[in-house]
Design an enzyme around this catalytic site. Sequence first.
Site, mmCIF file in Angstrom:
data_model
loop_
_atom_site.group_PDB
_atom_site.id
_atom_site.type_symbol
_atom_site.label_atom_id
_atom_site.label_comp_id
_atom_site.label_asym_id
_atom_site.label_seq_id
_atom_site.Cartn_x
_atom_site.Cartn_y
_atom_site.Cartn_z
ATOM 1 N N LYS A 72 -40.884 23.676 -3.135
ATOM 2 C CA LYS A 72 -41.502 23.352 -4.420
ATOM 3 C C LYS A 72 -41.966 24.628 -5.124
ATOM 4 O O LYS A 72 -42.445 25.563 -4.469
ATOM 5 C CB LYS A 72 -42.676 22.408 -4.168
ATOM 6 C CG LYS A 72 -43.368 21.867 -5.405
ATOM 7 C CD LYS A 72 -44.443 20.866 -4.990
ATOM 8 C CE LYS A 72 -45.255 20.355 -6.153
ATOM 9 N NZ LYS A 72 -46.276 19.364 -5.738
ATOM 10 N N SER A 147 -46.660 15.670 -8.611
ATOM 11 C CA SER A 147 -46.107 16.905 -9.121
ATOM 12 C C SER A 147 -44.882 17.393 -8.329
ATOM 13 O O SER A 147 -44.253 18.368 -8.724
ATOM 14 C CB SER A 147 -47.187 18.005 -9.095
ATOM 15 O OG SER A 147 -47.615 18.259 -7.768
ATOM 16 N N SER A 171 -49.278 13.607 -5.202
ATOM 17 C CA SER A 171 -48.093 14.307 -5.691
ATOM 18 C C SER A 171 -46.874 14.271 -4.782
ATOM 19 O O SER A 171 -45.799 14.699 -5.192
ATOM 20 C CB SER A 171 -48.438 15.764 -5.999
ATOM 21 O OG SER A 171 -49.273 15.847 -7.127
#
Length: 508
Positions: A72, A147, A171
Site C-alpha cells: 500500500k 483506504s 480501511s
Amino acid sequence: MAEAVRSGELSPVELTDHYLDRIDRLDPQVGAYVTVTAEIAREQARQAEKAVLDAPDPDALPPLHGIPVPIKDLNMVSGVRATFGSDVFAELTGFLDDNVVCLLRQAGSVLLGKTTAPEFGLPCYTESGVAPPARTPWDLTRSAGGSSGGAAAAVAAGLAPTAQGSDGGGSIRIPSSVCGLVGIKPTRGRVSQGPIIPDLFGLSTNGPIARTVRDAALLLDVMAGPMPGDLYAAPPVQGTFLSYADRPPGRLRIARSREPAVPGAVVHPDCVTAYDEASALLEELGHEVVELPPVLGTDLVPHFELLWGVMATMTPVPGDKEHLLQPLTRWLRERGRATSATQLFQAHAALQAALRGAFPVMDGFDAILHPTLAQPPAPVGYFHDQEPAENFQRQKDFTPFCAAYNISGQPAVNVPLHWTKGSSGGSGGLSSQGVQGSSGGSGGLSSQGVQGSSGGSGGVSPQGVQGGLPIGIMLAGRLGGEGTLISLAAQLEEARPWVDRKPAIWEA
C-alpha cells in the site's frame, strides 16, 4: 502458488509476468496501482527462480517465495516512490522499508508495486490527486472503498494474488467488503507499525487482504511479530494462523448487532439481508447466536472524530505545500490543530472508560457479528465530490460499525458471504473490452472503459444498487482471538464457497 513455486511446477518469472501483463492491460480501468515496479519485480522473480533451482531443500524456502505481493502506498519501500496519496509527496522516494515490508521481503515475496491510497489514508474511499480512483471490479462506476482501496481492487481484479493493507478505522474491512474479499484487521500490536508510522493512539494496524481465508491467514503469519519500540503487544498465539484455517471452530457463542454506532445512520436492506443470512448460516452450523447487549454507544463518536483530526496532523507538510492538500485533509487538520492537549487526553480517557465497561460484556462471546458496512458500494465521487463536512458525514453513515474495533484493538474480519440480487443481465457477461455490462440504462462501456450502472451516474446516493455487488459481514473477536475468527471464517467459506465468484473483468 507458493507450493507450486517450491516444487518447480510454477516459475516465479512466468507468474510475475502474468500479473504485470494484467496490470498493464486492465489497471487503467481499475485504478489499483499508483506505481508499478516492473523492473524490480522481474529481477526479484529471477532471483527467486534461481533460488528454487539451487536450494538443497526447496520446501525450506520462505513461505511466500516467488509470490507477488504489492504494498500500500501509505507504507514506505526503500528506493520506491512513496506518495502517501498526496500531491505534497508526489516526488518522494522511500528511504527505508517499513517493518511490515521487511517481513514480506524475508518471506520471499516479489514487489509488483504500490497500490493506491487516499491522502494519508484518512477517507473510506480511494480518490486523490496522484492517481485515478480505485474502483471495485464488480462495478467500475463504484468506489473500491478505502483506504486500502487499491490493494483490494488489485486482488479482486486478478492484478495480484494477495495484498498488504492497513486499517485505522476500517480501511482493510471496508474495501474487502466492497470488493468481495477476506480482510483481517489483527489485534492491536500484532503487526508492527514502525519504524516511521507511530502507534500512539493504537488505532491503526497492517493486515492482509486476500481471496480466501487460508491466503489471508498465511499473509498474517508473515506480517505478525513485535518490533523494538512498538508501544503495544498482542497476546501470543498457539501455532500459526494458517493452522487455524484448517481447524473446526467447535460450537461458538456468537453475539450479533446491526445497531449503528453513528447517530442517524441507516442500514440498507441489502446489508440487513447479508447480516440475517449470515446469522442463519451460523445457526445452521451449530453455533449459538444471540443479540449483543448495548456496549459501545453513539457517545463515543465525537471522541473518535477528535482523535481522527489529530491523526491528520501527524504527517508533516511544509507550509508552502499546504495548498496542495485535498479539501477534506485540510479540514481535518484544522480540526486537529484546534484540539488542545487536555481535550485529546479527555477523549482518550473517555474511550478507555467505555472499554472498561464493554470488555466484560464482549468477552462473554467467542465472536460478534455485524454488517461490515451500512450501505452497498458507493459510486465514485459520492464522498469525494462533496464539501468536507458533508463528505465526512457520508463516510460516517457508510461505515458505522468498523471504527469501534480500532478503538478497542480487537481483531475483526470481513467475510464475503453475500452478493446483491436482481441484475437483469445475469452475470453481465463480457463486452469486447472485458468489462461487465450493467442492469438497466445503457450498460456497456463508456469511452473510458467504465461499466455503466443501474442508475445512470449513480446520483447523490448509493441506494440504487444493481445486482451482483458484494456485501460483506464482519466478525470481531476477543483480543488475541484472530485464530478463532480465522477458524470460523474458514467454516463459513466451506459452507458457502466464494472463491469461484469473480467479476467479469477477471477473465479479460
